[in-house]
Design a protein around this motif. Structure first.
Motif, PDB file in Angstrom:
ATOM      1  N   LEU A  28     -64.561 -20.921 -91.601  1.00  0.00           N
ATOM      2  CA  LEU A  28     -65.687 -21.678 -92.144  1.00  0.00           C
ATOM      3  C   LEU A  28     -66.038 -22.848 -91.219  1.00  0.00           C
ATOM      4  O   LEU A  28     -67.199 -23.207 -91.029  1.00  0.00           O
ATOM      5  N   TYR A  29     -65.006 -23.420 -90.653  1.00  0.00           N
ATOM      6  CA  TYR A  29     -65.192 -24.510 -89.685  1.00  0.00           C
ATOM      7  C   TYR A  29     -65.909 -23.978 -88.438  1.00  0.00           C
ATOM      8  O   TYR A  29     -66.880 -24.566 -87.954  1.00  0.00           O
ATOM      9  N   VAL A  30     -65.440 -22.830 -87.938  1.00  0.00           N
ATOM     10  CA  VAL A  30     -66.058 -22.227 -86.751  1.00  0.00           C
ATOM     11  C   VAL A  30     -67.530 -21.908 -87.041  1.00  0.00           C
ATOM     12  O   VAL A  30     -68.408 -22.159 -86.211  1.00  0.00           O
ATOM     13  N   ALA A  31     -67.807 -21.401 -88.251  1.00  0.00           N
ATOM     14  CA  ALA A  31     -69.196 -21.079 -88.603  1.00  0.00           C
ATOM     15  C   ALA A  31     -70.061 -22.339 -88.565  1.00  0.00           C
ATOM     16  O   ALA A  31     -71.168 -22.337 -88.015  1.00  0.00           O
ATOM     17  N   GLY A  32     -69.553 -23.428 -89.124  1.00  0.00           N
ATOM     18  CA  GLY A  32     -70.304 -24.691 -89.120  1.00  0.00           C
ATOM     19  C   GLY A  32     -70.632 -25.113 -87.693  1.00  0.00           C
ATOM     20  O   GLY A  32     -71.756 -25.513 -87.377  1.00  0.00           O
ATOM     21  N   PHE A  33     -69.663 -24.984 -86.814  1.00  0.00           N
ATOM     22  CA  PHE A  33     -69.891 -25.333 -85.412  1.00  0.00           C
ATOM     23  C   PHE A  33     -70.919 -24.395 -84.792  1.00  0.00           C
ATOM     24  O   PHE A  33     -71.791 -24.812 -84.042  1.00  0.00           O
ATOM     25  N   ALA A  34     -70.786 -23.117 -85.121  1.00  0.00           N
ATOM     26  CA  ALA A  34     -71.599 -22.105 -84.454  1.00  0.00           C
ATOM     27  C   ALA A  34     -73.079 -22.214 -84.799  1.00  0.00           C
ATOM     28  O   ALA A  34     -73.910 -21.684 -84.073  1.00  0.00           O
TER      29      ALA A  34
ATOM     30  N   SER B 102     -74.392 -25.348 -85.457  1.00  0.00           N
ATOM     31  CA  SER B 102     -74.830 -26.721 -85.191  1.00  0.00           C
ATOM     32  C   SER B 102     -74.446 -27.164 -83.784  1.00  0.00           C
ATOM     33  O   SER B 102     -75.153 -26.886 -82.823  1.00  0.00           O
ATOM     34  N   TRP B 103     -73.299 -27.811 -83.647  1.00  0.00           N
ATOM     35  CA  TRP B 103     -72.957 -28.414 -82.365  1.00  0.00           C
ATOM     36  C   TRP B 103     -72.831 -27.404 -81.232  1.00  0.00           C
ATOM     37  O   TRP B 103     -73.044 -27.754 -80.070  1.00  0.00           O
ATOM     38  N   GLY B 104     -72.486 -26.174 -81.527  1.00  0.00           N
ATOM     39  CA  GLY B 104     -72.357 -25.185 -80.458  1.00  0.00           C
ATOM     40  C   GLY B 104     -73.682 -24.997 -79.733  1.00  0.00           C
ATOM     41  O   GLY B 104     -73.853 -25.406 -78.578  1.00  0.00           O
ATOM     42  N   PRO B 105     -74.672 -24.389 -80.419  1.00  0.00           N
ATOM     43  CA  PRO B 105     -75.944 -24.159 -79.736  1.00  0.00           C
ATOM     44  C   PRO B 105     -76.701 -25.445 -79.413  1.00  0.00           C
ATOM     45  O   PRO B 105     -77.298 -25.574 -78.350  1.00  0.00           O
ATOM     46  N   LEU B 106     -76.659 -26.404 -80.350  1.00  0.00           N
ATOM     47  CA  LEU B 106     -77.490 -27.595 -80.152  1.00  0.00           C
ATOM     48  C   LEU B 106     -76.951 -28.473 -79.034  1.00  0.00           C
ATOM     49  O   LEU B 106     -77.680 -29.220 -78.393  1.00  0.00           O
ATOM     50  N   GLY B 107     -75.669 -28.363 -78.795  1.00  0.00           N
ATOM     51  CA  GLY B 107     -75.054 -29.120 -77.699  1.00  0.00           C
ATOM     52  C   GLY B 107     -75.619 -28.709 -76.345  1.00  0.00           C
ATOM     53  O   GLY B 107     -75.559 -29.456 -75.377  1.00  0.00           O
ATOM     54  N   TRP B 108     -76.191 -27.507 -76.270  1.00  0.00           N
ATOM     55  CA  TRP B 108     -76.842 -27.076 -75.022  1.00  0.00           C
ATOM     56  C   TRP B 108     -78.350 -27.154 -75.131  1.00  0.00           C
ATOM     57  O   TRP B 108     -79.044 -27.452 -74.168  1.00  0.00           O
ATOM     58  N   LEU B 109     -78.863 -26.884 -76.326  1.00  0.00           N
ATOM     59  CA  LEU B 109     -80.321 -26.890 -76.498  1.00  0.00           C
ATOM     60  C   LEU B 109     -80.911 -28.300 -76.347  1.00  0.00           C
ATOM     61  O   LEU B 109     -81.819 -28.529 -75.547  1.00  0.00           O
ATOM     62  N   VAL B 110     -80.391 -29.242 -77.131  1.00  0.00           N
ATOM     63  CA  VAL B 110     -81.035 -30.555 -77.175  1.00  0.00           C
ATOM     64  C   VAL B 110     -81.062 -31.233 -75.793  1.00  0.00           C
ATOM     65  O   VAL B 110     -82.131 -31.651 -75.333  1.00  0.00           O
ATOM     66  N   PRO B 111     -79.948 -31.284 -75.062  1.00  0.00           N
ATOM     67  CA  PRO B 111     -80.053 -31.927 -73.747  1.00  0.00           C
ATOM     68  C   PRO B 111     -81.031 -31.201 -72.811  1.00  0.00           C
ATOM     69  O   PRO B 111     -81.663 -31.834 -71.980  1.00  0.00           O
ATOM     70  N   SER B 112     -81.173 -29.891 -72.962  1.00  0.00           N
ATOM     71  CA  SER B 112     -82.048 -29.180 -72.026  1.00  0.00           C
ATOM     72  C   SER B 112     -83.522 -29.399 -72.327  1.00  0.00           C
ATOM     73  O   SER B 112     -84.377 -29.066 -71.522  1.00  0.00           O
TER      74      SER B 112
END
Ligand code: BGC
Length: 521
Positions: free
Chosen positions: A396-402, A404-414
């Motif tokens: 459930l923790y991995v899903a939350g990351f997957a 939010s912070w997973g994709p957005l950690g690359w999307l937002v800065p780009s």
């Protein structure tokens, strides 16, 4: 705190005509495969370092300790600096490489940066598969790291520049999806190769990194460069044709003119590195540092790198450990799809806030479940049902990351940097990400040994801080054309103070926040 702080600043901007063409879709799919090499690598090291034959050959002292410690403190049995150097050396190499990649990406275009990344990774994979000693192993890891540095520098920016604004989130997250697929493939391969009895299973795991490397190396040769990069490098006509092709309409003048304006402005800047320090870029610089820092402080890589080791630590057998990491890998892939389909609709902020809250709750539960059974002495074991619960909350923790912070950690800065500082900004993003990936990889086993179950609370504390940060400081960026992002910062309750009206030259035909109505408010 101003009540309005929680409110999205409201994307300012306009919508350019055009649709999602098949051409842009396929180029984005091919470019996104650059994520495979990063993902494969993340997933492969944990499994390999838990294979006895690998440990016996390269890290005999760790192997002996593991054997000796069979029934003592569970938290500490894998603690070895040398072993973690194997995992983490790659990230140091990637960190340094991303600075060189910034120049290659800017001067030669995004495509050649991807190609260079693929080739270097390919050589690293060969060296690792053939490794005879620790030196070859670490050298191979360094080459893999250089490959990752180049790919992570160029792919997210490429995707964000190619995509039409209203689908940018979806297309960019293709990169993260490929990362998660890479991780899952690596988990499955480890599961298979661990069954090879001749003691060479790890070689297969490491050498198969050549497959994703070949995909992006060959794939990148067929990719066109982005209109933004073409204009920036003086190929105006080619850029116009490319824009026409990727947007599937003749009505491209407005977007084209804005790209030219962005490029002209970027030409005024001689030193992107010095420039990024100017007050008007304070928001972007802060995000380029804090977003990757926070992404790593979610603690995700504890699961990604060390899931098999972690599951073994808490008492699972060899097979169950590798199987459980396949399960977390599957959850990671499928939950990423959720963000693909929601990111341009609900926006980045909602995903960040929801995902963060979910991760925090799960971390508290996981820490507590481990505390109850292993306490501070680290002695004890889990029953079947209990272990099942534990794996469930980790998933459930991995899903939350997957989503939010997973994709957005690359999307937002780009998507937040203006063209003149885009390559520099992205390399700060990549290098901070790699630095903290390195630190976590290097420190995790020692931290587990000393902080015990408290480690999960530690990362939970960080997730609380980062979620609060997002709530106050990150404006919504969905649907805003990438070269108009400055308007979003100008309208933000906090960051707006660093930007004066004179700083805004882009999209002169759009007054602050009064462009053509967007598709969706
Ligand atoms: C992160 C990696 C992480 C992966 C997990 C990526 O966005 O940068 O550090 O291992 O997500 O899916």
């Amino acid at each position: 705190m101003a009540g309005g702080a929680f409110v999205d600043s409201g994307p300012a901007g306009k919508e350019y005509p055009g649709k999602l063409t098949l051409y842009v879709f396929f180029t984005c799919v091919v470019a996104a495969t650059g994520g495979l090499i990063f993902g494969y690598d993340i997933g492969i090291s944990g499994g390999v370092t838990s294979m006895d034959s690998f440990l016996q050959k390269f890290f005999p002292s760790v192997y002996e300790k593991e054997q000796r410690n069979k029934d003592s403190n569970q938290y500490c049995k894998f603690d070895s600096q040398l072993l973690t150097t194997f995992t983490s050396s790659l990230y140091l190499a990637a960190l340094i490489a991303s600075f060189f990649a910034a120049t290659v990406t800017r001067v030669f275009g995004r495509k050649w940066s991807m190609f260079g990344g693929g080739i270097t990774f390919l050589i690293g994979a060969a060296l690792n598969g053939a490794a005879k000693n620790v030196l070859m192993l670490i050298l191979g890891r360094i080459l893999l790291g250089i490959g990752v540095g180049f790919a992570n520098q160029s792919v997210p920016v490429y995707l964000s520049e190619m995509a039409p604004a209203r689908l940018r989130g979806m297309l960019n997250i293709g990169f993260q999806l490929m990362i998660t697929i890479g991780i899952l493939c690596a988990n499955l391969i480890n599961y298979g190769t661990s069954k090879i009895t001749g003691g060479w299973g790890w070689r297969v795991s490491l050498a198969l990194a050549a497959v994703p490397a070949a995909i992006i190396t060959v794939g990148s040769l067929f990719l066109p460069d982005t209109p933004n990069s073409l204009i920036d490098r003086g190929h105006d006509e080619a850029a116009r044709k490319m824009l026409h092709r990727i947007r599937g309409t003749d009505d491209i003048d407005e977007e084209y003119n804005d790209l030219v304006a962005a490029s002209m402005e970027s030409k005024l800047v001689e030193h992107p590195w010095a420039n990024i320090l100017r007050p008007k870029y304070r928001a972007q610089l802060t995000m380029a540092i804090l977003i990757p820092f926070f992404q790593q402080l979610t603690g995700i890589n504890v699961i990604m790198f060390y899931a098999p080791v972690l599951f073994k630590t808490i008492g699972f057998g060899n097979d169950a450990s590798l199987m459980s990491s396949v399960i977390t890998g599957l959850v990671n892939v499928f939950a990423t799809l959720v963000s693909i389909f929601t990111v341009d609709k609900f926006g980045r902020r909602k995903l960040f806030l929801q995902g963060g809250s979910q991760m925090l709750i799960c971390q508290i539960i996981v820490g507590t479940l481990i505390a109850i059974k292993l306490g501070t002495s680290g002695e004890g074991s889990f029953g079947k049902t209990y272990a099942g619960f534990l794996v469930f909350f980790i998933c459930l923790y991995v899903a939350g990351f997957a989503w939010s912070w997973g994709p957005l950690g690359w999307l937002v800065p780009s998507e937040i940097f203006p063209l003149e500082i885009r390559s520099a900004g992205q390399s700060i993003n990549v290098s901070v990400n790699m630095l903290f990936t390195f630190i976590i990889a290097q420190a995790f086993l020692t931290m587990l040994c000393h902080m015990k179950f408290g480690l999960f609370y530690f990362f939970g504390g960080w997730v609380f801080i980062m979620t609060t940060f997002i709530a106050f400081f990150l404006p919504e960026t969905k649907n805003v054309p990438i070269e108009e992002m400055i308007l979003v910062w100008r309208n933000h309750w906090f960051w707006g103070r660093f930007i004066s009206d004179e700083d805004i030259h882009i999209g002169k035909n759009v007054e602050m926040g009064k462009g053509k109505p967007k598709a969706e408010a």
